[in-house]
Design a protein around this motif. Structure first.
Motif, PDB file in Angstrom:
ATOM      1  N   ILE A 174      48.830   2.538  -4.752  1.00 61.48           N
ATOM      2  CA  ILE A 174      47.832   2.436  -3.678  1.00 61.48           C
ATOM      3  C   ILE A 174      46.650   3.364  -3.960  1.00 61.48           C
ATOM      4  N   GLN A 175      46.937   4.570  -4.435  1.00 64.07           N
ATOM      5  CA  GLN A 175      45.855   5.501  -4.791  1.00 64.07           C
ATOM      6  C   GLN A 175      44.951   4.912  -5.863  1.00 64.07           C
ATOM      7  N   ALA A 176      45.563   4.322  -6.877  1.00 62.52           N
ATOM      8  CA  ALA A 176      44.795   3.754  -7.981  1.00 62.52           C
ATOM      9  C   ALA A 176      43.956   2.564  -7.517  1.00 62.52           C
ATOM     10  N   LEU A 177      44.539   1.723  -6.668  1.00 58.12           N
ATOM     11  CA  LEU A 177      43.786   0.573  -6.165  1.00 58.12           C
ATOM     12  C   LEU A 177      42.615   1.019  -5.304  1.00 58.12           C
ATOM     13  N   TYR A 178      42.855   2.020  -4.475  1.00 54.96           N
ATOM     14  CA  TYR A 178      41.772   2.523  -3.626  1.00 54.96           C
ATOM     15  C   TYR A 178      40.631   3.070  -4.487  1.00 54.96           C
ATOM     16  N   GLU A 179      40.972   3.885  -5.469  1.00 54.54           N
ATOM     17  CA  GLU A 179      39.963   4.479  -6.346  1.00 54.54           C
ATOM     18  C   GLU A 179      39.174   3.398  -7.081  1.00 54.54           C
ATOM     19  N   TYR A 180      39.883   2.386  -7.558  1.00 54.51           N
ATOM     20  CA  TYR A 180      39.208   1.333  -8.323  1.00 54.51           C
ATOM     21  C   TYR A 180      38.224   0.567  -7.444  1.00 54.51           C
ATOM     22  N   TYR A 181      38.666   0.132  -6.263  1.00 55.57           N
ATOM     23  CA  TYR A 181      37.793  -0.682  -5.421  1.00 55.57           C
ATOM     24  C   TYR A 181      36.696   0.146  -4.755  1.00 55.57           C
ATOM     25  N   TYR A 182      36.956   1.427  -4.549  1.00 58.05           N
ATOM     26  CA  TYR A 182      35.898   2.290  -4.016  1.00 58.05           C
ATOM     27  C   TYR A 182      34.778   2.441  -5.048  1.00 58.05           C
ATOM     28  N   ASN A 183      35.158   2.573  -6.309  1.00 59.34           N
ATOM     29  CA  ASN A 183      34.162   2.732  -7.385  1.00 59.34           C
ATOM     30  C   ASN A 183      33.602   1.396  -7.864  1.00 59.34           C
ATOM     31  N   ASN A 184      34.310   0.307  -7.557  1.00 54.33           N
ATOM     32  CA  ASN A 184      33.868  -1.028  -7.976  1.00 54.33           C
ATOM     33  C   ASN A 184      33.952  -2.000  -6.796  1.00 54.33           C
ATOM     34  N   PRO A 185      33.204  -1.757  -5.739  1.00 56.81           N
ATOM     35  CA  PRO A 185      33.332  -2.608  -4.547  1.00 56.81           C
ATOM     36  C   PRO A 185      32.971  -4.064  -4.809  1.00 56.81           C
ATOM     37  N   ASN A 186      32.185  -4.306  -5.841  1.00 61.70           N
ATOM     38  CA  ASN A 186      31.803  -5.677  -6.174  1.00 61.70           C
ATOM     39  C   ASN A 186      32.980  -6.502  -6.694  1.00 61.70           C
ATOM     40  N   LYS A 187      34.102  -5.849  -6.987  1.00 57.61           N
ATOM     41  CA  LYS A 187      35.292  -6.553  -7.458  1.00 57.61           C
ATOM     42  C   LYS A 187      36.131  -7.100  -6.292  1.00 57.61           C
ATOM     43  N   MET A 188      35.776  -6.726  -5.082  1.00 62.69           N
ATOM     44  CA  MET A 188      36.472  -7.283  -3.920  1.00 62.69           C
ATOM     45  C   MET A 188      35.923  -8.677  -3.624  1.00 62.69           C
ATOM     46  N   PRO A 189      36.661  -9.485  -2.872  1.00 60.38           N
ATOM     47  CA  PRO A 189      36.138 -10.792  -2.464  1.00 60.38           C
ATOM     48  C   PRO A 189      34.824 -10.650  -1.696  1.00 60.38           C
ATOM     49  N   THR A 190      34.016 -11.681  -1.750  1.00 57.18           N
ATOM     50  CA  THR A 190      32.676 -11.652  -1.146  1.00 57.18           C
ATOM     51  C   THR A 190      32.717 -11.298   0.339  1.00 57.18           C
ATOM     52  N   GLU A 191      33.705 -11.814   1.044  1.00 60.41           N
ATOM     53  CA  GLU A 191      33.766 -11.560   2.481  1.00 60.41           C
ATOM     54  C   GLU A 191      33.888 -10.072   2.786  1.00 60.41           C
ATOM     55  N   PHE A 192      34.543  -9.313   1.894  1.00 58.09           N
ATOM     56  CA  PHE A 192      34.670  -7.871   2.084  1.00 58.09           C
ATOM     57  C   PHE A 192      33.395  -7.156   1.652  1.00 58.09           C
ATOM     58  N   ILE A 193      32.811  -7.586   0.569  1.00 56.09           N
ATOM     59  CA  ILE A 193      31.549  -6.983   0.099  1.00 56.09           C
ATOM     60  C   ILE A 193      30.494  -7.075   1.196  1.00 56.09           C
ATOM     61  N   ASN A 194      30.457  -8.210   1.878  1.00 57.58           N
ATOM     62  CA  ASN A 194      29.435  -8.432   2.914  1.00 57.58           C
ATOM     63  C   ASN A 194      29.618  -7.550   4.139  1.00 57.58           C
ATOM     64  N   ARG A 195      30.792  -6.928   4.273  1.00 55.44           N
ATOM     65  CA  ARG A 195      31.045  -6.080   5.445  1.00 55.44           C
ATOM     66  C   ARG A 195      30.706  -4.617   5.198  1.00 55.44           C
ATOM     67  N   ARG A 198      36.046   2.095   4.853  1.00 56.88           N
ATOM     68  CA  ARG A 198      36.753   1.244   5.802  1.00 56.88           C
ATOM     69  C   ARG A 198      37.030  -0.130   5.209  1.00 56.88           C
ATOM     70  N   VAL A 199      36.073  -0.684   4.505  1.00 56.38           N
ATOM     71  CA  VAL A 199      36.240  -2.026   3.949  1.00 56.38           C
ATOM     72  C   VAL A 199      37.281  -2.025   2.830  1.00 56.38           C
ATOM     73  N   VAL A 200      37.287  -0.988   2.011  1.00 62.15           N
ATOM     74  CA  VAL A 200      38.318  -0.891   0.968  1.00 62.15           C
ATOM     75  C   VAL A 200      39.696  -0.786   1.619  1.00 62.15           C
ATOM     76  N   CYS A 201      39.803  -0.014   2.684  1.00 61.79           N
ATOM     77  CA  CYS A 201      41.073   0.071   3.421  1.00 61.79           C
ATOM     78  C   CYS A 201      41.465  -1.293   3.978  1.00 61.79           C
ATOM     79  N   ASP A 202      40.496  -2.019   4.520  1.00 59.95           N
ATOM     80  CA  ASP A 202      40.774  -3.360   5.041  1.00 59.95           C
ATOM     81  C   ASP A 202      41.345  -4.260   3.949  1.00 59.95           C
ATOM     82  N   PHE A 203      40.724  -4.212   2.777  1.00 63.25           N
ATOM     83  CA  PHE A 203      41.148  -5.082   1.679  1.00 63.25           C
ATOM     84  C   PHE A 203      42.553  -4.745   1.216  1.00 63.25           C
ATOM     85  N   ILE A 204      42.820  -3.472   1.013  1.00 64.06           N
ATOM     86  CA  ILE A 204      44.136  -3.062   0.524  1.00 64.06           C
ATOM     87  C   ILE A 204      45.210  -3.291   1.582  1.00 64.06           C
ATOM     88  N   ALA A 205      44.902  -2.977   2.839  1.00 61.32           N
ATOM     89  CA  ALA A 205      45.887  -3.148   3.907  1.00 61.32           C
ATOM     90  C   ALA A 205      46.299  -4.607   4.059  1.00 61.32           C
TER      91      ALA A 205
END
Length: 334
Positions: A274-295, A303-310
């Motif tokens: 979970i730590q690694a996933l959080y770090e990755y998506y926090y540093n690379n938010p563009n790798k999340m689905p578009t619906e999350f990027i737009n938020r 908050r959005v990275v937490c939403d995605f991982i949760a």
């Protein structure tokens, strides 16, 4: 008179003064015309059951991370057991079963992969904090379907207040909070015995003397105690000899199963994942689905990275971790 209005009249006639009548709901975040067939709380229950967040619960940890065996509880089976216990109590004391069931089915929608382990990691690593009961409300208010489910105030309040020191405003919400504890204390004992972590003889003898050795016997005594107290005093609570034995049994489970036992042997791996996933998506938010990027602009990156991982199931989180951090074999690259 349509079918919904008929049900609303029935509620007035047959439900207890302790009950919350659907006709008098405080309403939804956004106005909607009422259904001609279903009451407001019936609609909420149906929306939760048909949500993607509800379906994902079948692949989320209850206590055991990646258990081997088909009979261990998942977050979904836990939710169904909570709903069954809560409905039994509500029916017996004349509360609104539809409201009770809607709260019960929605109470854990915000849980992370790997159960409370994932929740604790996100709460520590994100400055915005993370609590699963707050996330459950966030799921039904904003995340599901991109706009939320627009549930009634009473269901939303019950979902938010099912955990921690919060107290629901309705008796139905209070029932779900107790049913949650009754369910997990007993089914986690069952799973822990199945896993060989404890034996029935390890359980506190005074508690077993009061509650009984059998799974169904203990649940029945706890449920009956809640019902009898509510009928006699008009208050939803688990107190007296049964209540004391229940909370002592819960303490035993925290000391012997939830913390530091074999049930948690994979916990360190889950924490690092979970730590690694959080770090990755926090540093690379563009790798999340578009619906999350737009938020991100509205809610902030944390908050959005937490939403995605949760929102991930256990296996989705594992697959994401593998795809990001584990080198693929040559044959899978080309």
């Amino acid at each position: 008179m349509n079918i919904r209005e008929h049900y609303e009249q029935l509620e007035e006639k047959i439900l207890s003064p302790l009950a919350t009548k659907s006709k008098y709901t405080k309403g939804r975040l956004k106005f909607e015309e009422k259904c001609n067939i279903r009451t407001e709380f019936q609609r909420d229950r149906d929306r939760i059951i048909h949500s993607k967040a509800f379906r994902r619960l079948k692949h989320k940890t209850q206590v055991f991370i990646a258990p081997e065996g088909d009979h261990y509880r998942t977050r979904l089976t836990h939710t169904l057991e909570v709903a069954q216990i809560a409905r039994t109590i509500s029916r017996a004391i004349g509360l609104n079963e539809d409201l009770t069931e809607a709260i019960a089915l929605g109470h854990d929608l915000g849980h992370t992969p790997f159960g409370h382990t994932g929740e604790n990691v996100l709460n520590k690593i994100a400055s915005c904090g993370f609590k699963h009961y707050e996330q459950s409300l966030r799921v039904v208010d904003f995340l599901e379907k991109g706009t939320g489910l627009n549930l009634t105030y009473e269901v939303r309040n019950g979902i938010l207040c099912h955990s921690s020191n919060l107290e629901a405003e309705t008796n139905e919400g209070k029932v779900v909070k107790l049913a949650d504890k009754i369910a997990y204390i007993n089914h986690d004992i069952d799973d822990a015995i199945r896993a060989g972590i404890i034996t029935i003889d390890d359980l506190p003898k005074e508690c077993i003397k009061v509650l009984g050795k059998g799974h169904s016997e203990r649940i029945n005594k706890m449920i009956t105690a809640v019902i009898e107290h509510a009928i006699k005093f008009g208050v939803v609570a688990l107190v007296g000899e049964i209540g004391q034995a229940t909370w002592e049994l819960r303490d035993f489970m925290f000391k012997n199963v939830y913390i530091g036992s074999k049930a948690k042997q994979e916990e360190e791996k889950a924490i690092k994942m979970i730590q690694a996933l959080y770090e990755y998506y926090y540093n690379n938010p563009n790798k999340m689905p578009t619906e999350f990027i737009n938020r991100i602009e509205e809610w902030g990156k944390e908050r959005v990275v937490c939403d995605f991982i949760a929102g991930m199931t256990d296996r989705y989180a594992i697959n994401e971790f593998i795809n990001i951090y584990i080198p693929l074999s040559w044959g899978k690259i080309y």
